[in-house]
Write a protein that holds these residues in place. Sequence first.
Motif, short mmCIF file in Angstrom:
data_model
loop_
_atom_site.label_atom_id
_atom_site.label_comp_id
_atom_site.label_asym_id
_atom_site.label_seq_id
_atom_site.Cartn_x
_atom_site.Cartn_y
_atom_site.Cartn_z
N ASP A 212 0.57 -1.14 0.21
CA ASP A 212 -0.06 0.13 0.02
C ASP A 212 0.95 1.20 0.07
O ASP A 212 1.98 1.20 0.77
CB ASP A 212 -0.78 0.04 1.44
CG ASP A 212 -2.01 -1.12 0.93
OD1 ASP A 212 -2.37 -1.48 0.01
OD2 ASP A 212 -2.58 -1.49 2.08
N MET A 213 0.63 2.00 -0.77
CA MET A 213 1.61 3.54 -0.97
C MET A 213 1.16 4.71 -0.01
O MET A 213 2.14 5.10 0.06
CB MET A 213 1.40 4.01 -2.45
CG MET A 213 1.92 2.75 -3.45
SD MET A 213 2.07 3.79 -5.17
CE MET A 213 3.39 4.93 -4.86
N GLY A 214 -0.16 4.45 0.54
CA GLY A 214 -0.33 5.76 1.60
C GLY A 214 -0.97 5.14 2.77
O GLY A 214 -0.39 4.75 3.62
N PRO A 215 -2.42 5.45 2.85
CA PRO A 215 -2.83 5.28 4.20
C PRO A 215 -2.88 3.72 4.69
O PRO A 215 -2.73 2.96 3.86
CB PRO A 215 -4.32 5.48 3.83
CG PRO A 215 -4.25 6.29 2.67
CD PRO A 215 -3.33 5.99 1.76
N SER A 216 -2.55 3.49 5.92
CA SER A 216 -2.32 2.23 6.49
C SER A 216 -3.30 2.21 8.03
O SER A 216 -3.01 1.20 8.39
CB SER A 216 -0.77 2.07 6.71
OG SER A 216 -0.24 2.99 7.37
N TRP A 217 -3.57 3.23 8.58
CA TRP A 217 -4.31 3.44 9.65
C TRP A 217 -5.82 3.28 9.63
O TRP A 217 -6.31 4.38 8.91
CB TRP A 217 -4.06 4.75 10.60
CG TRP A 217 -2.55 4.70 11.11
CD1 TRP A 217 -1.54 5.03 10.58
CD2 TRP A 217 -2.29 4.16 12.33
NE1 TRP A 217 -0.45 4.93 11.23
CE2 TRP A 217 -0.77 4.27 12.55
CE3 TRP A 217 -2.69 3.64 13.44
CZ2 TRP A 217 -0.21 3.89 13.64
CZ3 TRP A 217 -2.11 3.54 14.66
CH2 TRP A 217 -0.89 3.69 14.75
N TYR A 218 -6.23 2.14 9.51
CA TYR A 218 -7.90 2.03 9.36
C TYR A 218 -8.68 2.49 10.80
O TYR A 218 -8.81 1.70 11.68
CB TYR A 218 -8.25 0.66 8.93
CG TYR A 218 -9.39 0.56 8.28
CD1 TYR A 218 -9.74 0.39 6.95
CD2 TYR A 218 -10.75 0.66 9.08
CE1 TYR A 218 -10.84 0.35 6.19
CE2 TYR A 218 -12.05 0.34 8.46
CZ TYR A 218 -12.09 0.13 7.26
OH TYR A 218 -13.16 0.02 6.35
N TRP A 219 -8.81 3.75 10.93
CA TRP A 219 -9.68 4.53 12.04
C TRP A 219 -10.88 4.86 11.69
O TRP A 219 -11.19 4.95 10.63
CB TRP A 219 -8.61 5.36 12.45
CG TRP A 219 -7.75 5.05 13.61
CD1 TRP A 219 -7.29 3.92 13.87
CD2 TRP A 219 -6.77 5.89 14.55
NE1 TRP A 219 -6.30 3.97 14.63
CE2 TRP A 219 -6.02 5.05 15.24
CE3 TRP A 219 -6.85 7.35 14.45
CZ2 TRP A 219 -5.05 5.57 15.92
CZ3 TRP A 219 -5.76 7.66 15.36
CH2 TRP A 219 -5.03 7.06 15.91
N MET A 220 -11.95 4.97 12.61
CA MET A 220 -13.07 5.55 12.16
C MET A 220 -13.85 4.71 11.63
O MET A 220 -14.48 5.19 10.55
CB MET A 220 -13.04 7.22 12.08
CG MET A 220 -12.53 7.97 12.60
SD MET A 220 -12.60 9.78 12.00
CE MET A 220 -11.45 10.70 13.10
N PRO A 221 -14.05 3.38 11.87
CA PRO A 221 -14.61 2.49 10.95
C PRO A 221 -16.20 2.71 10.58
O PRO A 221 -16.57 2.30 9.64
CB PRO A 221 -14.53 1.32 11.58
CG PRO A 221 -14.06 1.59 13.20
CD PRO A 221 -13.53 2.87 13.12
N ASP A 222 -16.68 3.17 11.56
CA ASP A 222 -18.09 3.59 11.45
C ASP A 222 -18.39 4.37 10.43
O ASP A 222 -19.25 4.43 9.54
CB ASP A 222 -18.78 4.17 12.86
CG ASP A 222 -18.22 5.37 13.32
OD1 ASP A 222 -16.62 5.47 13.16
OD2 ASP A 222 -18.66 6.11 13.98
#
Length: 497
Positions: A53-63
């Motif tokens: 993955d080239m960019g985002p890696s923090w999967y926060w605020m799943p809702d």
Amino acid sequence: MRKRIAIIGSGFSGLSAAAYAAKEGHDVHVFEKNSIPGGRARQFKTDNGYTFDMGPSWYWMPDMINAFFNDFGYEATDFYKLVKLDPQFEMIFADGRLNIPSAYSDLKTLCEDIEPGAGEKLEAFMNAARYKYEVGMRQFVQKPCHSWWEFVTPQIAASAVKLDLLSNFRSYVKRYFKHPWLVALMEFPVIFLGASPKKIPALYSLMNYGGYVLGTWYPMGGFYELVLAMQRIAESEGASFHFNQPVEEICTNKGKVTGLIVKGEELAFDAVIASSDYHHTETLLDAPLRNYREDYWESRTFAPSSLIYYLGFNEPIPNLKHHTLFLEHDFDGHIDDIYTDKKWPGQPLFYACCPSKTDPSVAPTGHENLFLLMPLAPGLEDNVAMREKYFREMITRIEKATGVTNLVSKIDYKHSYCVNDFIGDYNAYKGNAYGLANTLAQTAVLKPAIRNKQLSNLFYAGQLTVPGPGVPPSLISGKIAATAVNNLKSFRFEKTF
């Protein structure tokens, strides 16, 4: 009435805009300069079996991410498997290390062990953060921000004090916590909002709730699974994607956009949503039709750029978590290098993501996939020698933390990405990676406008306009822009592609 709509760029805001506009029955066409969708969230695979993955890696605020899928009758888990990380991440300090547990009750216990009384303080902090999250993410960020009058409602007025809009994040955190580890735990998420915690509104404690309470997740297969899912939804609603199709000019006539020039050909459209870099988009217009002059952009405070390394290792790296923050040096020193001195950092902090700890599919069997990211000031001179200097420092600190020697000899894939690449791939102003800083002076109506002031059918989406940087805000930005197009009262004509 059906409109023919062009969307420039297929990052998260462009994908979102495409899906929502197509859902209304419009003829939607997405033009992407790169060969695949995703923008900064692209993914690449190597010949020797790694997936990065080239960019985002923090999967926060799943809702908030799931809310996008709900709008189309789905759940995120209809498209990919989500794994909740435990620990959420590890923090490495000069005098020790801290693993952040997945369970909130365990986090309270951890805080209490570090600082007597901090468990109850955490409860009070998160109760306030939850309120900010509910009001901020479900009301504030949904506004198009054409005028401050949008915020003059009884509910928002009643919330003003609780939202702590005028308190700075640093002083707010220190009302609750004294131990430097706990202060760092609360402050670290705002580093990517684009300013020192001393200049970020305390409102953004909502991020702590969105991460630490709602959890840190990982989509199996990589963050790119979210991109692919959004593309599938947009296409299922009727949107068409055109890759390797950079937009060269936005055509106008008598106060309206009439079309785009793509590879020398003029294509007619009723409206355009530009999810591309806002500054770059404006260069596609004649100067009098731009919302902002060059000196405006020079005066803005930008969130960081980044030095990134994508690394493959031919054996596992022990004692390394999925997410690790290397915070052995002074937090404020690195912050000042980014936002005040605007120079390459003297004592950098950095972040390591090792998704192969969770997902075997991203590396060959017995190998390790590692992503290193060091925030830095946008606009810096970027060259190979400087990249390598910091690469060696980051590797040395990983060796110390893991107890592994000579890590460099175990590398079987290595690729760097920095300021020049953000400019080349995304036309990013000064190579910024995260858009505009979320300072009080650049909040809501004070951000670049989502609509062009001279052209009634040109709208903007993405991290340089409302609501701001981050994955969930980008999804919302695309929805806001698509809603604005859907609400257009008049348009030129109806025509098929």
